[in-house]
Design a protein around this motif. Structure first.
Motif, PDB file in Angstrom:
ATOM      1  N   SER A  35       0.635  -1.299  -0.472  1.00 26.99           N
ATOM      2  CA  SER A  35      -0.537  -0.322   0.119  1.00 26.99           C
ATOM      3  C   SER A  35       1.065   1.127  -0.141  1.00 26.99           C
ATOM      4  O   SER A  35       0.469   2.231  -0.464  1.00 26.99           O
ATOM      5  CB  SER A  35      -0.699   0.243   1.349  1.00 26.99           C
ATOM      6  N   ARG A  36       2.575   1.071   0.836  1.00 29.37           N
ATOM      7  CA  ARG A  36       3.087   1.848   0.506  1.00 29.37           C
ATOM      8  C   ARG A  36       4.521   1.814   0.073  1.00 29.37           C
ATOM      9  O   ARG A  36       5.129   0.925   0.230  1.00 29.37           O
ATOM     10  CB  ARG A  36       3.583   2.591   2.335  1.00 29.37           C
ATOM     11  N   PRO A  37       5.213   2.310  -1.469  1.00 29.23           N
ATOM     12  CA  PRO A  37       6.524   1.720  -1.057  1.00 29.23           C
ATOM     13  C   PRO A  37       7.525   1.837  -0.400  1.00 29.23           C
ATOM     14  O   PRO A  37       7.326   2.216   1.313  1.00 29.23           O
ATOM     15  CB  PRO A  37       6.934   3.017  -2.098  1.00 29.23           C
ATOM     16  N   ARG A 135       7.493 -16.446  14.370  1.00 33.54           N
ATOM     17  CA  ARG A 135       7.283 -15.174  13.329  1.00 33.54           C
ATOM     18  C   ARG A 135       8.222 -14.070  13.686  1.00 33.54           C
ATOM     19  O   ARG A 135       9.101 -13.964  14.799  1.00 33.54           O
ATOM     20  CB  ARG A 135       5.813 -14.549  12.816  1.00 33.54           C
ATOM     21  N   PHE A 136       8.899 -13.688  12.334  1.00 35.25           N
ATOM     22  CA  PHE A 136      10.056 -12.405  12.338  1.00 35.25           C
ATOM     23  C   PHE A 136       9.660 -11.379  11.743  1.00 35.25           C
ATOM     24  O   PHE A 136       8.447 -11.037  11.346  1.00 35.25           O
ATOM     25  CB  PHE A 136      10.753 -13.533  11.215  1.00 35.25           C
ATOM     26  N   VAL A 137       9.815 -10.193  13.170  1.00 35.04           N
ATOM     27  CA  VAL A 137       9.066  -9.125  12.284  1.00 35.04           C
ATOM     28  C   VAL A 137       9.977  -7.984  11.924  1.00 35.04           C
ATOM     29  O   VAL A 137      11.177  -7.418  12.491  1.00 35.04           O
ATOM     30  CB  VAL A 137       8.482  -8.547  14.021  1.00 35.04           C
ATOM     31  N   VAL A 138       9.512  -6.773  10.652  1.00 33.36           N
ATOM     32  CA  VAL A 138      10.872  -6.535   9.977  1.00 33.36           C
ATOM     33  C   VAL A 138      10.711  -5.208  10.450  1.00 33.36           C
ATOM     34  O   VAL A 138       9.080  -4.654  10.166  1.00 33.36           O
ATOM     35  CB  VAL A 138      10.640  -6.603   8.657  1.00 33.36           C
ATOM     36  N   ARG A 139      11.159  -4.186  10.856  1.00 29.01           N
ATOM     37  CA  ARG A 139      11.361  -2.919  11.445  1.00 29.01           C
ATOM     38  C   ARG A 139      11.661  -1.822  10.433  1.00 29.01           C
ATOM     39  O   ARG A 139      12.587  -2.069  10.811  1.00 29.01           O
ATOM     40  CB  ARG A 139      11.306  -3.230  13.088  1.00 29.01           C
ATOM     41  N   VAL A 140      10.913  -1.348  10.269  1.00 24.57           N
ATOM     42  CA  VAL A 140      11.883   0.043   9.760  1.00 24.57           C
ATOM     43  C   VAL A 140      11.934   1.454  10.337  1.00 24.57           C
ATOM     44  O   VAL A 140      11.367   1.941  11.336  1.00 24.57           O
ATOM     45  CB  VAL A 140      11.165   0.050   7.992  1.00 24.57           C
ATOM     46  N   HIS A 141      13.209   2.372  10.416  1.00 25.62           N
ATOM     47  CA  HIS A 141      13.247   3.223  10.700  1.00 25.62           C
ATOM     48  C   HIS A 141      13.575   4.716   9.946  1.00 25.62           C
ATOM     49  O   HIS A 141      13.612   3.878   9.151  1.00 25.62           O
ATOM     50  CB  HIS A 141      15.103   2.968  11.640  1.00 25.62           C
ATOM     51  N   VAL A 142      13.305   5.622  10.649  1.00 25.07           N
ATOM     52  CA  VAL A 142      12.951   6.727  10.292  1.00 25.07           C
ATOM     53  C   VAL A 142      14.226   8.010  10.616  1.00 25.07           C
ATOM     54  O   VAL A 142      14.597   7.116  11.571  1.00 25.07           O
ATOM     55  CB  VAL A 142      11.419   7.412  10.412  1.00 25.07           C
ATOM     56  N   PRO A 143      14.178   9.167   9.869  1.00 24.39           N
ATOM     57  CA  PRO A 143      15.418   9.591  10.082  1.00 24.39           C
ATOM     58  C   PRO A 143      14.695  10.784  10.683  1.00 24.39           C
ATOM     59  O   PRO A 143      13.149  10.500  11.401  1.00 24.39           O
ATOM     60  CB  PRO A 143      14.988  10.849   8.342  1.00 24.39           C
ATOM     61  N   ALA A 159       7.281  -1.174  12.168  1.00 21.30           N
ATOM     62  CA  ALA A 159       6.812  -2.385  12.266  1.00 21.30           C
ATOM     63  C   ALA A 159       6.210  -2.787  10.575  1.00 21.30           C
ATOM     64  O   ALA A 159       4.755  -2.177  10.420  1.00 21.30           O
ATOM     65  CB  ALA A 159       5.921  -3.272  13.270  1.00 21.30           C
ATOM     66  N   ARG A 160       7.104  -2.706   9.544  1.00 21.92           N
ATOM     67  CA  ARG A 160       6.412  -3.050   8.092  1.00 21.92           C
ATOM     68  C   ARG A 160       5.829  -4.053   7.629  1.00 21.92           C
ATOM     69  O   ARG A 160       5.202  -4.298   6.501  1.00 21.92           O
ATOM     70  CB  ARG A 160       7.135  -2.691   7.461  1.00 21.92           C
ATOM     71  N   LEU A 161       6.538  -4.893   8.122  1.00 22.88           N
ATOM     72  CA  LEU A 161       6.244  -6.607   7.665  1.00 22.88           C
ATOM     73  C   LEU A 161       6.371  -7.700   8.592  1.00 22.88           C
ATOM     74  O   LEU A 161       7.126  -7.468   9.900  1.00 22.88           O
ATOM     75  CB  LEU A 161       7.595  -7.094   6.610  1.00 22.88           C
ATOM     76  N   ILE A 162       5.178  -8.908   8.696  1.00 24.61           N
ATOM     77  CA  ILE A 162       5.281  -9.589   9.379  1.00 24.61           C
ATOM     78  C   ILE A 162       5.259 -10.729   8.669  1.00 24.61           C
ATOM     79  O   ILE A 162       4.832 -11.399   7.589  1.00 24.61           O
ATOM     80  CB  ILE A 162       3.795 -10.058  10.065  1.00 24.61           C
ATOM     81  N   VAL A 163       6.264 -12.189   9.221  1.00 23.95           N
ATOM     82  CA  VAL A 163       6.621 -12.656   7.975  1.00 23.95           C
ATOM     83  C   VAL A 163       6.425 -14.268   9.132  1.00 23.95           C
ATOM     84  O   VAL A 163       7.140 -14.585   9.657  1.00 23.95           O
ATOM     85  CB  VAL A 163       8.572 -13.171   7.961  1.00 23.95           C
ATOM     86  N   TYR A 172       7.306 -19.659   3.242  1.00 25.38           N
ATOM     87  CA  TYR A 172       6.917 -18.392   4.334  1.00 25.38           C
ATOM     88  C   TYR A 172       6.446 -17.505   3.304  1.00 25.38           C
ATOM     89  O   TYR A 172       7.196 -16.974   1.965  1.00 25.38           O
ATOM     90  CB  TYR A 172       7.628 -18.195   5.335  1.00 25.38           C
ATOM     91  N   SER A 173       5.747 -16.103   3.903  1.00 32.04           N
ATOM     92  CA  SER A 173       5.279 -14.484   2.706  1.00 32.04           C
ATOM     93  C   SER A 173       6.119 -14.075   3.993  1.00 32.04           C
ATOM     94  O   SER A 173       6.174 -14.000   5.068  1.00 32.04           O
ATOM     95  CB  SER A 173       4.003 -14.829   2.625  1.00 32.04           C
ATOM     96  N   PHE A 174       6.229 -12.783   3.201  1.00 26.27           N
ATOM     97  CA  PHE A 174       6.452 -10.911   3.626  1.00 26.27           C
ATOM     98  C   PHE A 174       4.483 -10.387   3.414  1.00 26.27           C
ATOM     99  O   PHE A 174       4.555  -9.880   2.592  1.00 26.27           O
ATOM    100  CB  PHE A 174       7.050 -10.042   3.330  1.00 26.27           C
ATOM    101  N   ALA A 175       4.540 -10.655   5.020  1.00 22.97           N
ATOM    102  CA  ALA A 175       3.097  -9.412   4.711  1.00 22.97           C
ATOM    103  C   ALA A 175       3.358  -8.499   5.396  1.00 22.97           C
ATOM    104  O   ALA A 175       4.043  -8.439   6.435  1.00 22.97           O
ATOM    105  CB  ALA A 175       1.681 -10.195   5.411  1.00 22.97           C
ATOM    106  N   GLU A 176       2.783  -6.939   4.872  1.00 25.27           N
ATOM    107  CA  GLU A 176       2.013  -5.713   5.281  1.00 25.27           C
ATOM    108  C   GLU A 176       1.851  -6.032   6.576  1.00 25.27           C
ATOM    109  O   GLU A 176       0.710  -6.942   6.725  1.00 25.27           O
ATOM    110  CB  GLU A 176       1.840  -4.649   4.413  1.00 25.27           C
ATOM    111  N   ALA A 177       2.684  -5.659   7.392  1.00 27.65           N
ATOM    112  CA  ALA A 177       1.771  -5.015   8.483  1.00 27.65           C
ATOM    113  C   ALA A 177       0.826  -4.040   8.842  1.00 27.65           C
ATOM    114  O   ALA A 177       0.649  -3.095   9.173  1.00 27.65           O
ATOM    115  CB  ALA A 177       2.744  -4.803   9.996  1.00 27.65           C
ATOM    116  N   GLY A 178      -0.188  -4.485   9.964  1.00 29.61           N
ATOM    117  CA  GLY A 178      -0.964  -3.825  10.021  1.00 29.61           C
ATOM    118  C   GLY A 178      -2.333  -4.347   8.756  1.00 29.61           C
ATOM    119  O   GLY A 178      -3.019  -3.176   8.834  1.00 29.61           O
ATOM    120  N   SER A 179      -2.280  -4.362   7.469  1.00 33.96           N
ATOM    121  CA  SER A 179      -3.158  -3.862   6.124  1.00 33.96           C
ATOM    122  C   SER A 179      -4.159  -4.843   6.036  1.00 33.96           C
ATOM    123  O   SER A 179      -4.239  -6.189   7.178  1.00 33.96           O
ATOM    124  CB  SER A 179      -2.236  -4.334   5.066  1.00 33.96           C
ATOM    125  N   ARG A 180      -5.290  -4.897   5.887  1.00 35.22           N
ATOM    126  CA  ARG A 180      -6.304  -5.165   6.182  1.00 35.22           C
ATOM    127  C   ARG A 180      -6.672  -6.133   4.999  1.00 35.22           C
ATOM    128  O   ARG A 180      -6.818  -7.233   5.576  1.00 35.22           O
ATOM    129  CB  ARG A 180      -7.974  -4.318   5.621  1.00 35.22           C
TER     130      ARG A 180
END
Length: 249
Positions: A35-37, A135-143, A159-163, A172-180
């Motif tokens: 939903s977001r690049p 599961r693995f959680v991928v968290r992306v940092h911001v400036p 948290a951007r991705l849940i694996v 396995y799959s990478f899913a957007e965290a919190g996506s509907r």
């Protein structure tokens, strides 16, 4: 400027063409644009054409292997090279672009894994276990991005991705965290469509458009190291690897 140049170069080298994308995938197996690049490590190799996906062949044990590994797509085009000896001791591997430029570094700290571009921490990967499994959680940092000395929570990691999936068997799959719609933006398995399978030492990584390819590939290498080599199971007094984890006889 650097990102745009990288995309143009990738296209010039034949990367991101129909030849190298996942045309053999059935629709239900294909990944979807986020939903977001997602460009945590930069957009050198983020494809923005909606129907264009990429697939790569990765070998098991890249983390514990002392020789460099070249990441290619299924058409044989080189994208990256993974370098670094004795990662089970040093806790580090480097991702080098096909231009020879060092782009990102994996660093293991305790049970967390950090991805750096230069001295900037861009992403943190954590393994979580509950009654529902691992599961693995991928968290992306911001400036402004935190540096290596910063606390784990620095940089407001999101948290951007849940694996999730059959992690041990590389399905396995990478899913957007919190996506509907629980949108799947990347997938790992042992085939590349239409019943064509890889050898036992390999797995495939499929990445949707508008997704940071380097991020997904590095996370898949981390998961392989954790699940199949126990790389996060044995930590030293400073949170680093004692050297026993991931060692093979």
């Amino acid at each position: 400027a650097e990102g745009g140049g990288g995309v143009k170069e990738a296209q010039a080298r034949g990367m991101g063409t129909v030849e190298s994308c996942c045309g053999k995938r059935r629709p239900e197996e294909a990944c979807s644009m986020p939903s977001r690049p997602l460009s945590a490590l930069g957009n050198q190799y983020v494809t923005f054409q909606p129907e264009q996906q990429e697939m790569f062949i990765i070998k098991h044990k890249v983390w514990v292997n002392s020789t460099s590994f070249e990441v290619t797509d299924i058409a044989g085009n080189p994208w990256f090279r993974i370098e670094g000896k004795d990662a089970q001791w040093t806790g580090q591997k480097k991702l080098v672009l096909n231009t020879g430029v060092h782009h990102a570094t994996i660093e293991r700290k305790g049970r967390s894994w950090h991805l750096y571009v230069g001295s900037e921490r861009r992403a943190t990967i954590d393994r979580e276990t509950s009654n529902g499994g691992t599961r693995f959680v991928v968290r992306v940092h911001v400036p402004p991005f935190p540096n290596r000395e910063a606390h784990e929570s620095a940089g407001n990691p999101e948290a951007r991705l849940i694996v999730t999936g059959d992690l041990a068997n590389m399905d396995y799959s990478f899913a957007e965290a919190g996506s509907r719609d629980n949108r799947r933006i990347a997938r790992v398995d042992r085939s590349f469509g239409e019943g064509l399978t890889l050898g036992p030492e390999n797995f495939s990584v499929q990445v949707a458009s508008a997704v940071d390819v380097a991020l997904i590939i590095l996370v898949s290498i981390i998961i392989d190291a954790c699940v199949n080599d126990g790389a996060d199971a044995d930590t030293g007094p400073e949170g680093g690897d004692t050297g026993r984890a991931g060692m093979t006889s």
